[in-house]
Design a protein around this motif. Structure first.
Motif, short mmCIF file in Angstrom:
data_model
loop_
_atom_site.label_atom_id
_atom_site.label_comp_id
_atom_site.label_asym_id
_atom_site.label_seq_id
_atom_site.Cartn_x
_atom_site.Cartn_y
_atom_site.Cartn_z
N LYS A 78 -15.15 -10.94 -13.10
CA LYS A 78 -16.42 -10.21 -12.97
C LYS A 78 -16.30 -9.04 -12.02
N GLU A 79 -15.25 -9.05 -11.17
CA GLU A 79 -15.08 -7.99 -10.20
C GLU A 79 -14.50 -6.71 -10.83
N THR A 80 -13.98 -6.84 -12.05
CA THR A 80 -13.29 -5.71 -12.67
C THR A 80 -14.26 -4.86 -13.47
N GLY A 81 -14.29 -3.59 -13.15
CA GLY A 81 -15.17 -2.67 -13.86
C GLY A 81 -14.41 -1.75 -14.77
N ALA A 82 -14.63 -0.45 -14.62
CA ALA A 82 -13.97 0.53 -15.49
C ALA A 82 -12.48 0.59 -15.19
N LYS A 83 -11.77 1.20 -16.10
CA LYS A 83 -10.33 1.38 -15.93
C LYS A 83 -10.03 2.11 -14.63
N ILE A 84 -8.93 1.73 -14.00
CA ILE A 84 -8.47 2.42 -12.80
C ILE A 84 -7.44 3.45 -13.24
N ASN A 85 -7.86 4.69 -13.33
CA ASN A 85 -6.97 5.77 -13.77
C ASN A 85 -6.72 6.69 -12.58
N ILE A 86 -5.49 6.67 -12.08
CA ILE A 86 -5.15 7.52 -10.92
C ILE A 86 -4.26 8.69 -11.34
N ALA A 87 -4.13 8.93 -12.65
CA ALA A 87 -3.27 10.02 -13.15
C ALA A 87 -4.07 11.31 -13.28
N GLU A 130 0.83 -1.20 0.00
CA GLU A 130 0.00 0.00 0.00
C GLU A 130 0.87 1.25 0.00
N ALA A 131 0.34 2.31 -0.61
CA ALA A 131 1.05 3.58 -0.69
C ALA A 131 0.07 4.67 -1.05
N TRP A 132 0.40 5.88 -0.67
CA TRP A 132 -0.27 7.07 -1.18
C TRP A 132 0.52 7.57 -2.39
N VAL A 133 -0.16 7.84 -3.48
CA VAL A 133 0.50 8.30 -4.70
C VAL A 133 -0.25 9.48 -5.28
N ARG A 134 0.48 10.32 -6.00
CA ARG A 134 -0.12 11.47 -6.67
C ARG A 134 0.64 11.71 -7.97
N THR A 135 -0.06 11.70 -9.09
CA THR A 135 0.58 11.92 -10.38
C THR A 135 -0.43 12.49 -11.37
N SER A 136 0.08 13.28 -12.30
CA SER A 136 -0.72 13.77 -13.42
C SER A 136 -0.08 13.33 -14.73
N ASP A 137 0.78 12.33 -14.67
CA ASP A 137 1.48 11.84 -15.86
C ASP A 137 0.50 11.10 -16.77
N SER A 153 9.21 20.84 -12.13
CA SER A 153 8.19 20.01 -12.73
C SER A 153 8.78 18.64 -13.04
N ALA A 154 7.91 17.64 -12.99
CA ALA A 154 8.30 16.29 -13.41
C ALA A 154 7.45 15.85 -14.61
N ASP A 155 6.85 16.82 -15.29
CA ASP A 155 5.94 16.52 -16.39
C ASP A 155 6.71 16.34 -17.69
N LYS A 156 6.80 15.11 -18.16
CA LYS A 156 7.48 14.81 -19.42
C LYS A 156 6.50 14.71 -20.59
N CYS A 157 5.22 14.92 -20.33
CA CYS A 157 4.20 14.63 -21.34
C CYS A 157 3.75 15.84 -22.13
N ARG A 158 3.74 17.00 -21.51
CA ARG A 158 3.13 18.17 -22.13
C ARG A 158 4.19 19.19 -22.55
N LYS A 159 3.76 20.16 -23.33
CA LYS A 159 4.63 21.24 -23.79
C LYS A 159 4.33 22.50 -22.97
N GLY A 160 4.47 22.38 -21.67
CA GLY A 160 4.03 23.41 -20.74
C GLY A 160 4.55 24.80 -21.04
N SER A 161 3.62 25.78 -21.01
CA SER A 161 3.94 27.18 -21.32
C SER A 161 3.79 28.03 -20.07
#
Length: 794
Positions: free
Chosen positions: A145-154, A73-80, A651-659
Motif C-alpha cells: 500500500k506504500e507504493t504509489g506511482a513509478k519511481i523514474n529518476i531518468a 545511498e548515493a547521488w545519481v544523475r542519468t537521462s538514459d 556523451s554516454a547516451d546509447k538511446c537516442r540518435k543525437g544530432s
C-alpha cells in the motif's frame, strides 16, 4: 554550462588567426599562439563524481557487507531511457549446483531499473511479465500500500537515492528519493546476507563478479555512495544526504566513496585505480585494474611449455597506434585459457574477447566508383577472434543442423568486418564449433587468404570445419558433420596496416568503446602474427616450441610485463620498410568509469549550497539535452561549396540518435537537411537532402562511450567527397551532393534535428521546443544529450 578539464592535458588549443568562419560554443578564443600553458579546472565543494557508461566499479570480496539490515545511498544523475540501469548489485559467492540458488545468490541485493526503480534482496526473479503467482521482486512492491506511482529518476537531474532492508521487520525494503519515502514492501525474505561477496556499481551481476548485460548497465553519474549496517529512518537519511564534509563518526558506516580522489591532482586524471573509502574501514573500490603476469606458464597435457602468460579480468593490453599489421594474407596464433563454462546459462559471460584489431577498409579516394557504398569504412573488426561462452543471439533459429544444438564453446572469427551500417557490406564472420568449455590451456590459430577469403581455424593443432558464417551479410549454416559451410569470407578486401590492437576487449571505436559484457576473463600467452597463411603442419609442429624470428613473423608477444607494458619481440617488415619492434609494444590498462567534476547539490555546514567548480584554461563546455533550443536564424555566409565542421564532445547516451549540427534552408524533404550530422551512435551525414542510400546511410561507428572525442566532417561539392574523422583519424569516406551548393541565410540548430525551419524536432515526450507528434516521429529522438565544446565551421 559546465567547467571542464583541459582536453589535451598539457595545453589548450587556441584559434589560429585568419579563420574564414568560426562558430564557437561556451568559450571565447584568442588569436594568439596555437598552444599556451594550461591550468586545470578547480573542483567545487562536491569534488568529483564517476561517469558510468557500460562500465563498472567493484569491491570483491566485500567482507563488511551488512548481514541483517542495511542502507545503501548515493547521488545519481542519468537521462538514459532505454536500459534498465542497475545502480548497485551485490552477489554472494556460492558453489551450489542448484540453478535457482545460484541466481538468488547473484541477486543478493540489487537496486535496479531507473525508470521504475525497485530495490531487491535475495529474489530469483527481479521482474516477470506477467507474474500471476507474484514471485518477482516487483510484485512485492505492487502488493504494498506504500507504493504509489513509478519511481523514474531518468530525467537528467541529480537525485539522492536511498534503499533500506531489515530482516527483523519481515524483510521490509524501503526506497527514498531526495529524502522522501517513495516505496516500501515487506518481502518476507529474512535470511542473513553472506559477507565476502562481490559489490558492483553500474551493472547487475548474473554470477559472482561477472555475467553482465549491456541492457542492464547504468549510464550516468554517481557520487557520494555510502553503505550502512543499519536500516536508517527517514530522519537519519535526511541528516546526512546533502553532507559535503570529509568525516562522519558513526560505527554503522561501513563504506563511503566520495570519489574525490583527484582533488589536488592538478589536472592529472589517469593515476587513480581505486576510489578511497572515507569510512575508515579501507573498503577501497576498484575503478580499474591492469592485467597481471600469471603465476604459471602454459601447461599443456602436463608439460610446462615455458611460455609466460598474462591474466586478464575485464582489462586490456593495447597499442592504439599499431603499425605494420598484414593487410592481406595473415596467420594469428596464441595460447589461451578461460574459466570452465558453467552448466547454467545464467552463470556465463556472453563472449570472451581475445584479439581485436581495428583499422580502415582501404579506399582509393574516388567516391564515384564504389557502387553506392562508402569508399573507406571503419572496420572495428578488421581482425576479431572471440569465444562464445553462451548461446549466440539467434543461434536458436539454426534449422536443419541435426544433433548440432549449441554454439557454446565456439570460436568466432571476423576479417575486414563492421557489422553495423554501410548496408552490411562488411558483415563478415565465420564460426567454428571447437567445444571449448574447460579451463585448460589451448592453442588457437586462425588464417585468412586475401585472394579467396579462405578462413581456417585450428584448435590444439586440429583443423575444424565452420558451421555458420556471414559473407557480406550473406548468412549460411550447415552441420560440420555434414561438411559445414564453405570457409570463405571477405574475399579480396583489404584493411590498412595501421590501426589499434587490443587484447581482452572488443573495440567499437579506435582503441576504445569497450564493454564489460565482452571483457576477457582468462589468460593469454605467446601471441604470434605472420604475413602468410601457415600450413597445418607448420602450426601443429611448432605450436609447443619457441619461435624463430624470421622475416615473415611480423609480431611476437611473449607476455613478460615490464613497466606496465608488453614488449614486442620482433621488428616488422612492411612494404620494404622496417618498423622497430618497440613501436608496437602493448600498454596495459583497464576500462572503468571516468572521473568528472561534480555538480551534485550538496551543502556546507551552514546549510548553503557548496560552490561550483571553477574553469581552467579550457574554460567552459556546453551541456545540451532536449530542454533547450540553440538556434541561429538567417545564417549569413554559410559555406556553399566546401566546408569543414569540427567540435569536441562526450556523451554516454546509447538511446537516442543525437544530432550535433542541423542546418536547414527549407521545409521537410525539400531543404530541411541542407547540412546535417546525425546519430552519434552510428554517424550519418546529409547534404542538400542527399543522405545516401541503404548502402551508405550510416557509417558504422559511434562515440557515446563517455570519453571526449574530437569529431571533424569535411565536404567538397566538386567531387561530393565527404570525410568523417574521429580523434584525428579518418573513419569514413562517402559521397554526398556532388555539384550542389548549400544556400546561405538558413537556420542553424545545435543539438536538435530540424524537419522544418527552426523546429519540427524528433524528440521524446517532455522535450521543449517545436516537437513533432509521436505518431509522425519516424526515427525516435534525435536530440543531442551531450557535452560539446569548441565547435568550429570552416
Amino acid at each position: 554550462m559546465r567547467a571542464k578539464r583541459n582536453i589535451f592535458g598539457g595545453a589548450a588549443w587556441q584559434q589560429h588567426a585568419g579563420l574564414a568562419l568560426c562558430v564557437c560554443l561556451g568559450l571565447l578564443l584568442s588569436s594568439g599562439p596555437a598552444f599556451v600553458a594550461s591550468e586545470p579546472s578547480i573542483p567545487g565543494g562536491a569534488g568529483y563524481a564517476l561517469l558510468f557508461s557500460d562500465s563498472i566499479a567493484t569491491l570483491a570480496p566485500f567482507h563488511d557487507m551488512p548481514t541483517k539490515e542495511l542502507t545503501f545511498e548515493a547521488w545519481v544523475r542519468t537521462s538514459d531511457t532505454c536500459h534498465t540501469g542497475a545502480v548497485v548489485s551485490y552477489a554472494e559467492k556460492t558453489y551450489s549446483s542448484d540453478s535457482k540458488e545460484r541466481v538468488t545468490a547473484a541477486n543478493s541485493f540489487v537496486i535496479w531499473d531507473i525508470k521504475d526503480l525497485i530495490a531487491c534482496r535475495g529474489y530469483e526473479l527481479l521482474d516477470r511479465i506477467p507474474d500471476p503467482k507474484g514471485e518477482s521482486c516487483r510484485s512485492a512492491y505492487k502488493k504494498s500500500k506504500e507504493t504509489g506511482a513509478k519511481i523514474n529518476i531518468a530525467d537528467g537531474k541529480w537525485h539522492h537515492l536511498a534503499a533500506t532492508w531489515k530482516a527483523s521487520e519481515n524483510g521490509k525494503t524501503t526506497i527514498y528519493i531526495d529524502g522522501m519515502k517513495r516505496a516500501e514492501a515487506e518481502t518476507g525474505i529474512t535470511r542473513e546476507i553472506k559477507p565476502g561477496g562481490a559489490l558492483v556499481l553500474g551493472a547487475e551481476q548474473d554470477c559472482y563478479n561477472g555475467c553482465f548485460e549491456k541492457e542492464q548497465a547504468f549510464y550516468g553519474m554517481m557520487d557520494e555512495v555510502r553503505i550502512w549496517s543499519k536500516a536508517k529512518t527517514q530522519a537519519e537519511i535526511l541528516e546526512h544526504f546533502r553532507f559535503s564534509g570529509s568525516e562522519i563518526s558513526n560505527s554503522h558506516l561501513v563504506a563511503w566513496w566520495k570519489f574525490d580522489d583527484l582533488v589536488g591532482d592538478r589536472g592529472i586524471m589517469t593515476t587513480h585505480y581505486q576510489a578511497h573509502d572515507s569510512s575508515g574501514r579501507s573498503n577501497h573500490l576498484n575503478i580499474l585494474s591492469l592485467p597481471k603476469k600469471s603465476d604459471d606458464n602454459v601447461i599443456y597435457k602436463g608439460k610446462d611449455l615455458g611460455f609466460p602468460a598474462l591474466d586478464f579480468q575485464n582489462n586490456y593490453a593495447m597499442q592504439p597506434y599499431f603499425q605494420g599489421m598484414p593487410d592481406r594474407d595473415i596467420t594469428v596464433e596464441f595460447w589461451a585459457r578461460t574459466p570452465q563454462v558453467s552448466d547454467a546459462e545464467e552463470d556465463r559471460n556472453l563472449y570472451q574477447e581475445l584479439v581485436s584489431f581495428a583499422s580502415i577498409k582501404k579506399g582509393n579516394g574516388d567516391v564515384s566508383d564504389d557502387g553506392g557504398y562508402a569508399d573507406a569504412v571503419f572496420m572495428d573488426d578488421a581482425i576479431l577472434i572471440e569465444k562464445y561462452n553462451n548461446e549466440y543471439v539467434g543461434s536458436g533459429w539454426l534449422r536443419g543442423m541435426g544433433d548440432f544444438k549449441s554454439t557454446v564453446g565456439t570460436i568466432s572469427v571476423h576479417f575486414n568486418a563492421n557489422r553495423q551500417g554501410n548496408g552490411f557490406q562488411h558483415d563478415n564472420w565465420i564460426d567454428f564449433a571447437v567445444d571449448w568449455k574447460d579451463d585448460e590451456w589451448h592453442h588457437v590459430a586462425v588464417s585468412w587468404k586475401h585472394s579467396t577469403g579462405e578462413t581456417k581455424c585450428y584448435f590444439d593443432g586440429k583443423e575444424y570445419k565452420p558451421f555458420w558464417k556471414s559473407d557480406k551479410h550473406d548468412v549460411s549454416h550447415k552441420n560440420p558433420k555434414s561438411g559445414g559451410v564453405t570457409p570463405y569470407i571477405a574475399k579480396g578486401t583489404e584493411r590498412t596496416s595501421a590501426g589499434s590492437l587490443v587484447l581482452g576487449q572488443n573495440q567499437e571505436c579506435f582503441a576504445g568503446c569497450f564493454s564489460p559484457t565482452n571483457g576477457f576473463h582468462g589468460s593469454i600467452a605467446e601471441l604470434r602474427v605472420w604475413d602468410h597463411v601457415r600450413s597445418s603442419s607448420d602450426i601443429r609442429n611448432n605450436m609447443q616450441s619457441k619461435v624463430k624470428h624470421e622475416d615473415s613473423l611480423v609480431l611476437h608477444y611473449d607476455f613478460r610485463p615490464y613497466n606496465d607494458q608488453i614488449e614486442n619481440q620482433v621488428d616488422t617488415r612492411f612494404n620494404g620498410q622496417k618498423i622497430p619492434k618497440y613501436v608496437n609494444n602493448l600498454k596495459l590498462g583497464g576500462s572503468g568509469p571516468t572521473w568528472h567534476l561534480s555538480y551534485c547539490p550538496l551543502e556546507r555546514e551552514d546549510g548553503q549550497p557548496v560552490e561550483f567548480p571553477r574553469p581552467g584554461t579550457a574554460g567552459y563546455a556546453l551541456e545540451l539535452d532536449d530542454q533547450q533550443v540553440l538556434m541561429l536564424e538567417n545564417f549569413k555566409d554559410f559555406p556553399s561549396r566546401q566546408l569543414t565542421l569540427e567540435f569536441w564532445m562526450w556523451s554516454a547516451d546509447k538511446c537516442r540518435k543525437g544530432s550535433p549540427f542541423s542546418y536547414a534552408t527549407g521545409g521537410y524533404e525539400k531543404a530541411d537537411n541542407s547540412f546535417l550530422l546525425f546519430d552519434y551512435n552510428d554517424w550519418g551525414v546529409a547534404v542538400m537532402e542527399d543522405e545516401g542510400t541503404y548502402k551508405d546511410h550510416h557509417s558504422g561507428i559511434g562515440v557515446t562511450d563517455g570519453q571526449w572525442h574530437h569529431i571533424a566532417l569535411s565536404w567538397d561539392s566538386s567531387t561530393g567527397q565527404t570525410i568523417l574523422y574521429d580523434n584525428g583519424r579518418r573513419v569514413w569516406t562517402a559521397k554526398r551532393a556532388k555539384g550542389k551548393e548549400i544556400p546561405s541565410g538558413g537556420t542553424l540548430v545545435i543539438g536538435r534535428e530540424q524537419d522544418c525551419l527552426g523546429g519540427c524536432f524528433d524528440s521524446d515526450p517532455g522535450a521543449k521546443g517545436d516537437t513533432q507528434a509521436k505518431e509522425v516521429n519516424e526515427y525516435g529522438s534525435e536530440d543531442f544529450f551531450c557535452m560539446i565544446e569548441e565547435k568550429r565551421l570552416w
